[in-house]
Write a protein that holds these residues in place. Structure first.
Motif, PDB file in Angstrom:
ATOM      1  N   GLN A  23       0.951  -1.152   0.014  1.00 43.35           N
ATOM      2  CA  GLN A  23       0.013  -0.049  -0.193  1.00 43.35           C
ATOM      3  C   GLN A  23       1.031   1.181   0.001  1.00 43.35           C
ATOM      4  OE1 GLN A  23      -3.420  -0.663   0.016  1.00 43.35           O
ATOM      5  NE2 GLN A  23      -2.994  -2.787   0.139  1.00 43.35           N
ATOM      6  N   ARG A  24       0.859   1.977  -1.172  1.00 45.33           N
ATOM      7  CA  ARG A  24       1.687   3.289  -1.056  1.00 45.33           C
ATOM      8  C   ARG A  24       0.735   4.529  -1.466  1.00 45.33           C
ATOM      9  NH1 ARG A  24       4.578   0.493   1.161  1.00 45.33           N
ATOM     10  NH2 ARG A  24       6.744  -0.043   0.672  1.00 45.33           N
ATOM     11  N   LYS A  25       1.134   5.647  -1.176  1.00 40.68           N
ATOM     12  CA  LYS A  25       0.374   6.933  -1.370  1.00 40.68           C
ATOM     13  C   LYS A  25       1.043   7.912  -1.973  1.00 40.68           C
ATOM     14  CE  LYS A  25      -2.760   6.031   2.860  1.00 40.68           C
ATOM     15  NZ  LYS A  25      -3.184   6.510   3.979  1.00 40.68           N
ATOM     16  N   ILE A  26       0.292   8.619  -2.696  1.00 42.65           N
ATOM     17  CA  ILE A  26       0.729   9.713  -3.248  1.00 42.65           C
ATOM     18  C   ILE A  26       0.315  11.082  -2.686  1.00 42.65           C
ATOM     19  CG2 ILE A  26       1.083  11.212  -5.538  1.00 42.65           C
ATOM     20  CD1 ILE A  26       0.826   8.538  -6.828  1.00 42.65           C
ATOM     21  N   TRP A  27       1.117  12.009  -2.119  1.00 45.83           N
ATOM     22  CA  TRP A  27       0.550  13.017  -1.630  1.00 45.83           C
ATOM     23  C   TRP A  27       0.422  14.259  -2.666  1.00 45.83           C
ATOM     24  CZ3 TRP A  27       3.626  15.687   3.180  1.00 45.83           C
ATOM     25  CH2 TRP A  27       2.876  16.729   3.720  1.00 45.83           C
ATOM     26  N   LEU A  28      -0.958  14.772  -2.685  1.00 49.48           N
ATOM     27  CA  LEU A  28      -1.146  15.926  -3.607  1.00 49.48           C
ATOM     28  C   LEU A  28      -1.273  17.148  -2.993  1.00 49.48           C
ATOM     29  CD1 LEU A  28      -4.199  14.033  -5.327  1.00 49.48           C
ATOM     30  CD2 LEU A  28      -1.760  14.170  -5.918  1.00 49.48           C
ATOM     31  N   GLU A  29      -0.456  17.818  -3.569  1.00 44.85           N
ATOM     32  CA  GLU A  29      -0.372  19.469  -2.782  1.00 44.85           C
ATOM     33  C   GLU A  29      -1.924  19.910  -3.100  1.00 44.85           C
ATOM     34  OE1 GLU A  29       0.624  22.587  -5.261  1.00 44.85           O
ATOM     35  OE2 GLU A  29       0.328  23.847  -3.745  1.00 44.85           O
ATOM     36  N   GLU A  30      -2.282  20.850  -2.096  1.00 47.85           N
ATOM     37  CA  GLU A  30      -3.864  21.122  -2.017  1.00 47.85           C
ATOM     38  C   GLU A  30      -4.282  21.612  -3.336  1.00 47.85           C
ATOM     39  OE1 GLU A  30      -6.251  24.047   0.679  1.00 47.85           O
ATOM     40  OE2 GLU A  30      -4.328  23.600   1.527  1.00 47.85           O
ATOM     41  N   SER A  31      -3.458  22.835  -3.972  1.00 52.00           N
ATOM     42  CA  SER A  31      -3.988  23.277  -5.447  1.00 52.00           C
ATOM     43  C   SER A  31      -4.247  22.263  -6.412  1.00 52.00           C
ATOM     44  CB  SER A  31      -3.315  24.501  -5.743  1.00 52.00           C
ATOM     45  OG  SER A  31      -1.782  24.041  -6.198  1.00 52.00           O
ATOM     46  N   TYR A  32      -3.275  21.413  -6.406  1.00 50.98           N
ATOM     47  CA  TYR A  32      -3.061  20.378  -7.406  1.00 50.98           C
ATOM     48  C   TYR A  32      -4.347  19.420  -7.263  1.00 50.98           C
ATOM     49  CZ  TYR A  32      -1.233  16.486 -10.395  1.00 50.98           C
ATOM     50  OH  TYR A  32      -1.281  15.660 -11.598  1.00 50.98           O
ATOM     51  N   THR A  74      -3.718  13.807   1.050  1.00 55.82           N
ATOM     52  CA  THR A  74      -3.477  15.276   1.037  1.00 55.82           C
ATOM     53  C   THR A  74      -2.765  15.648   2.257  1.00 55.82           C
ATOM     54  OG1 THR A  74      -5.810  15.738   1.871  1.00 55.82           O
ATOM     55  CG2 THR A  74      -5.263  16.377  -0.457  1.00 55.82           C
ATOM     56  N   GLY A  75      -2.201  14.683   2.777  1.00 59.00           N
ATOM     57  CA  GLY A  75      -1.421  14.733   3.953  1.00 59.00           C
ATOM     58  C   GLY A  75      -0.113  13.651   4.162  1.00 59.00           C
ATOM     59  N   ALA A  76       0.633  14.041   5.119  1.00 60.24           N
ATOM     60  CA  ALA A  76       1.710  13.075   5.319  1.00 60.24           C
ATOM     61  C   ALA A  76       1.296  11.908   5.920  1.00 60.24           C
ATOM     62  CB  ALA A  76       2.775  13.757   6.218  1.00 60.24           C
ATOM     63  N   ASP A  77       1.906  10.643   5.565  1.00 59.50           N
ATOM     64  CA  ASP A  77       1.871   9.415   6.559  1.00 59.50           C
ATOM     65  C   ASP A  77       3.003   8.686   6.057  1.00 59.50           C
ATOM     66  OD1 ASP A  77       0.605   7.574   4.748  1.00 59.50           O
ATOM     67  OD2 ASP A  77      -1.131   8.321   4.861  1.00 59.50           O
ATOM     68  N   ASP A  78       3.054   7.499   6.765  1.00 57.06           N
ATOM     69  CA  ASP A  78       4.305   6.623   6.395  1.00 57.06           C
ATOM     70  C   ASP A  78       4.322   5.763   5.160  1.00 57.06           C
ATOM     71  OD1 ASP A  78       5.327   7.257   8.779  1.00 57.06           O
ATOM     72  OD2 ASP A  78       4.509   5.506  10.051  1.00 57.06           O
ATOM     73  N   SER A  94       4.269  24.590   6.045  1.00 56.69           N
ATOM     74  CA  SER A  94       3.241  23.981   6.364  1.00 56.69           C
ATOM     75  C   SER A  94       3.427  22.443   6.148  1.00 56.69           C
ATOM     76  CB  SER A  94       1.933  24.393   6.142  1.00 56.69           C
ATOM     77  OG  SER A  94       0.762  23.212   5.646  1.00 56.69           O
ATOM     78  N   PHE A  95       4.145  22.427   5.058  1.00 56.50           N
ATOM     79  CA  PHE A  95       4.263  21.112   4.315  1.00 56.50           C
ATOM     80  C   PHE A  95       5.470  20.370   5.621  1.00 56.50           C
ATOM     81  CE2 PHE A  95       7.940  18.999   2.020  1.00 56.50           C
ATOM     82  CZ  PHE A  95       7.095  17.706   1.478  1.00 56.50           C
ATOM     83  N   MET A  96       6.537  21.085   5.756  1.00 57.76           N
ATOM     84  CA  MET A  96       7.641  20.660   6.559  1.00 57.76           C
ATOM     85  C   MET A  96       7.098  20.397   7.803  1.00 57.76           C
ATOM     86  SD  MET A  96      10.353  20.905   4.808  1.00 57.76           S
ATOM     87  CE  MET A  96      11.974  21.169   5.425  1.00 57.76           C
ATOM     88  N   LEU A  97       5.991  20.991   8.602  1.00 60.05           N
ATOM     89  CA  LEU A  97       5.664  20.656   9.572  1.00 60.05           C
ATOM     90  C   LEU A  97       5.029  19.294   9.706  1.00 60.05           C
ATOM     91  CD1 LEU A  97       5.372  22.455  12.274  1.00 60.05           C
ATOM     92  CD2 LEU A  97       2.973  23.117  11.643  1.00 60.05           C
ATOM     93  N   GLN A  98       4.081  19.070   8.598  1.00 57.42           N
ATOM     94  CA  GLN A  98       3.362  17.757   8.336  1.00 57.42           C
ATOM     95  C   GLN A  98       4.226  16.631   8.278  1.00 57.42           C
ATOM     96  OE1 GLN A  98      -0.366  17.564   6.266  1.00 57.42           O
ATOM     97  NE2 GLN A  98      -0.090  19.493   5.405  1.00 57.42           N
TER      98      GLN A  98
END
Lengths: 500, 302
Positions: A23-32, A74-78, A94-98
């Motif tokens: 299971q893998r995820k792709i993080w999409l930046e908000e505007s994208y 739309t957010g960070a996880d492992d 905000s990205f770095m914080l997440q």
């Protein structure tokens, strides 16, 4: 279309019956994410294509390569491995914080920046990422598939899968090193220096192709094999025990002792077949009966087939009338035998092709041509262990049967032979009697693809071989510099040996 | 896999490879639907100077004034037979390099990568004036291919960049040339101008490829040809789709227009790249259009 995955007509039919899925995820930046609201549908199609590639590799490779399930987030996880954005100025704080708490555990994390006119692989804009890929939106699918195909391949090797995070991060760098040292082609317009990441799939596209971006899987497999051979010569892949493999099958129709069915089988790839659909037309029923055996076709009929046998059932598999589950039977003594080989031979081994390149020549041309171009090959990233140039491996063939050892190297222990044809080549005892007959034998046995023919001093090809004279193409290197000859040999190696 | 280079920043694009034609949404539909581009009359140009012959009589004899007027009127009439097809071009990188480098020194690497200022499809005044105040379209053509299209239509043409000058300096007509010019204008004026154009390239460059500095932001490249007829739009190039390699839509184009354009392109223009220009605070970028009908199998769009 049915919502039940098992009932859908998907090209990657093997994927449907295994739990060996990452299971893998792709993080999409908000505007994208906002602008690409159809991303979820897009990812489904993309994942199917990716898994079809994995299936094609699984049909050929004697390891279990896990399949991939991709989801947008739309957010960070492992499970996140890449971040897609389409603006140069995004909300980085905000990205770095997440990403903070997940950063340490990530093996690699790629920044995908959609910028329409650029296609580059470069250093990231911040320390979180391993690399930044800047690409035109038309390449989105290609880039994602390339990256996750490498994730699947990585996880197919037990010694890589089980490595710690630090080793895994080092692994990503090694792929880049390999790409550079072997002068592999790439689909990018530019690739930065000293990067921490590279996917071998980037080097396996037909760059003249404008639309499909398909991957040359044979080249991809060969690059991976060669890379593992070079960077992990002492590591041995341990496939899961068959009992454990069978537990990864999605249904529970297999008897608990079914693994015993493999006891008498030779090592290799097998597929367990079973009926998958009840809605059988008489025609399909008729086709399935001889395959699955028994008086009637039912869910309890199981059959183990080889790779070759499986290929006969293509349509039934694609239509999902039959379920197929891959089982790999590994050679019991493979670990011991490889370890033994390592001990006996300091050179890289693991298969018969010990050297990448072997050179056949007469001593008259050693100083002027052979030694200089062998040295130039070192500058292109080859090591002395890669090249069978006699002066570098005197111990290897010293003794009364040196000629025989040498013949064996040309025949079995090298991937490519460079033959420097000279006017004295046939007349000389060593080349004329020991080496050329082996090379000619390879030509006759249709292994001529590994033979690179060079010539000097206007050699009369007829004196060497009428066949070469008539059909052969020989590169005259008389006026070439050593680095030019080395480049020619390196191109031959990359195009003809690695690619095929 | 080279197609993306159409949208590359100015320092990475192949100079003089592309031509850009700005137009309104409605005209773009006509062009695409009919697959043709029309030459327009020079006399219909929005630059008043284009209509004026830039000649001066080098003669102090006042009696010749009437003759001069006659020549002037004759040349001006001929302008009705001259057709032009205008495009914008990418900026000459060598000329703007120092400014470009200075600007980039203030930008992040990513901003530099996405910034397309200087490209022929990123000219703000062109978007404002010719593309319906950013609601219109900029068609991107491969220059070599568009010239092949013109040749296929058997149109004789001259094409070159417009030169921009602070002032016009008239071409001087000497007394000795008067008889020849009057004879030419009286018999077949169009042939006469064609003849001058062939024999004296400076004449044609000066009269048809020179504009005042005021227009320099257009980065214009134009083709001219002569027509025996004075009917508007009678010279046209067909099958232009073979030369069309991209379409940029204006920042303000509405969703309905976008959708209509996508539908039109889906039928026969599948390989065409449709993008949108975005003028950011400091940079200008091109972005993909996340549309529903761009291509068949659009669900694959991620």
């Amino acid at each position: 279309m049915s919502k039940n995955r098992k009932n859908r007509k998907e090209p990657a039919y093997l994927r449907n019956f295994t739990r060996d899925v990452l299971q893998r995820k792709i993080w999409l930046e908000e505007s994208y994410a906002k602008e690409h609201s159809n991303t979820i549908d897009g990812l489904k199609v993309l994942t199917e294509t990716l898994n079809k590639y994995i299936q094609d590799l699984n049909l050929e490779i004697c390891r279990n390569i896990p399949y991939i399930s991709l989801k947008p987030t739309t957010g960070a996880d492992d499970a996140v491995r890449m971040f897609i954005r389409q603006q140069a100025q995004f909300d980085e704080p905000s990205f770095m914080l997440q990403i903070g708490e997940h950063y340490i555990g990530l093996t690699h994390f790629i920044d995908l920046f959609v910028s329409e006119g650029v296609f580059e692989l470069d250093h990231p804009s911040n320390e979180v990422f391993d690399a930044e890929i800047i690409f035109n939106s038309d390449y989105t699918r290609m880039v994602i598939i390339d990256i996750f195909l490498d994730v699947a391949m990585f996880n197919s090797y037990s010694f890589l899968r089980d490595a710690d995070t630090e080793e895994k991060q080092a692994f990503s760098k090694k792929k880049y090193e390999y790409f550079r040292s072997h002068h592999l082609s790439t689909c990018f317009d530019e690739v930065g220096e000293n990067l921490d990441y590279y996917s071998f799939a980037f080097s396996c596209h037909d760059i003249s192709e404008e639309t499909t971006f398909s991957i040359n899987l044979e080249k991809y497999r060969n690059i991976w094999e060669d890379f593992i051979h070079e960077y992990y010569p002492n590591s041995v892949h341990k496939e899961r025990p068959i009992e454990q493999q069978l537990k990864m099958r999605v249904d529970k129709h297999l008897p608990s002792d079914y693994h015993n069915e493999f006891d008498d089988k030779e090592p290799g790839i097998y597929f367990v077949l079973r009926l998958n659909r009840a809605d059988l037309s008489p025609d399909i029923h008729g086709q399935l009966l001889p395959i699955l055996g028994g008086k009637d076709v039912g869910f309890s009929n199981l059959k183990i087939v080889t790779k070759t046998e499986l290929s006969k059932y293509g349509k039934l598999l694609r239509e999902l009338y039959i379920s197929a589950f891959k089982v790999v039977k590994q050679e019991k003594d493979s670990i011991k035998s490889v370890a033994k080989n390592e001990e006996a031979k300091p050179q890289k081994s693991g298969n018969n092709h010990c050297y990448k390149i072997a050179v056949s020549f007469t001593s008259k041309y050693r100083e002027k041509y052979v030694e200089p171009f062998c040295n130039a090959l070192l500058k292109l990233g080859y090591s002395k262990d890669d090249i069978f140039y006699d002066n570098w491996h005197k111990v290897r063939f010293n003794g009364p049967n040196g000629g025989e050892i040498m013949q064996n190297i040309y025949k079995n222990d090298c991937r490519m032979i460079v033959v420097l044809l000279s006017p004295d080549y046939i007349e000389r005892r060593w080349t004329g009697i020991n080496e050329w007959p082996v090379i000619e034998g390879l030509i006759n046995s249709r292994q001529s693809d590994k033979i690179c023919l060079l010539s000097v001093d206007s050699v009369d090809l007829e004196s060497i071989s009428a066949y070469i004279k008539t059909y052969g193409i020989v590169e005259d290197v008389s006026n070439m510099r050593p680095d030019e000859i080395a480049k020619f040999i390196n191109d031959f190696y990359n195009d003809r040996i690695i690619s095929h | 896999m080279e197609k993306h280079k159409i949208w590359a920043p100015i320092d990475k694009v192949e100079q003089e490879k592309y031509l850009y034609h700005y137009t309104s949404f409605e005209n773009a539909l006509k062009i695409l639907y009919h697959n043709t581009l029309k030459f327009s009359k020079l006399s219909a140009s929005n630059d008043s100077f284009e209509r004026k012959p830039k000649v001066k009589l080098d003669c102090k004899d006042l009696k010749l004034h009437q003759i001069y007027s006659y020549i002037h009127d004759g040349l001006e009439k001929i302008r009705c037979n001259i057709r032009i097809l205008c495009f914008s071009t990418d900026a000459d990188y060598d000329k703007i390099k120092s400014q470009y480098v200075e600007m980039n020194s203030l930008f992040s690497k990513d901003m530099i990568r996405e910034n397309v200022l200087g490209r022929g499809f990123a000219l703000p005044r062109m978007w404002a004036q010719y593309a319906d105040n950013n609601h219109g379209v900029c068609l991107v053509f491969d220059k070599k291919k568009i010239e092949d299209c013109i040749k296929k239509c058997q149109i004789n043409f001259y094409g070159q960049n417009v030169e921009y000058k602070a002032y016009y300096q008239p071409i001087i007509i000497t007394e000795n040339q008067l008889d020849q010019i009057i004879k030419g204008i009286n018999t077949n004026p169009l042939d006469f101008v064609k003849q001058i154009s062939t024999s004296d390239f400076n004449y044609i460059v000066y009269n048809y490829f020179t504009k005042l500095d005021d227009w320099s932001s257009e980065n214009e490249f134009r083709y001219i040809t002569f027509s025996d007829s004075s009917i508007e739009g009678d010279v046209e190039i067909s099958s232009i789709s073979s030369a069309l390699c991209g379409i940029v839509i204006g920042e303000r184009m509405g969703d309905v227009e976008k959708y209509i354009l996508e539908l039109l392109l889906a039928d026969g223009f599948n390989e065409l790249q449709l993008k949108q220009i975005v003028f950011e605070d400091l940079t200008t970028r091109i972005k993909a259009i996340p549309c529903s009908s761009k291509k068949k199998g659009s669900a694959e769009y991620v």
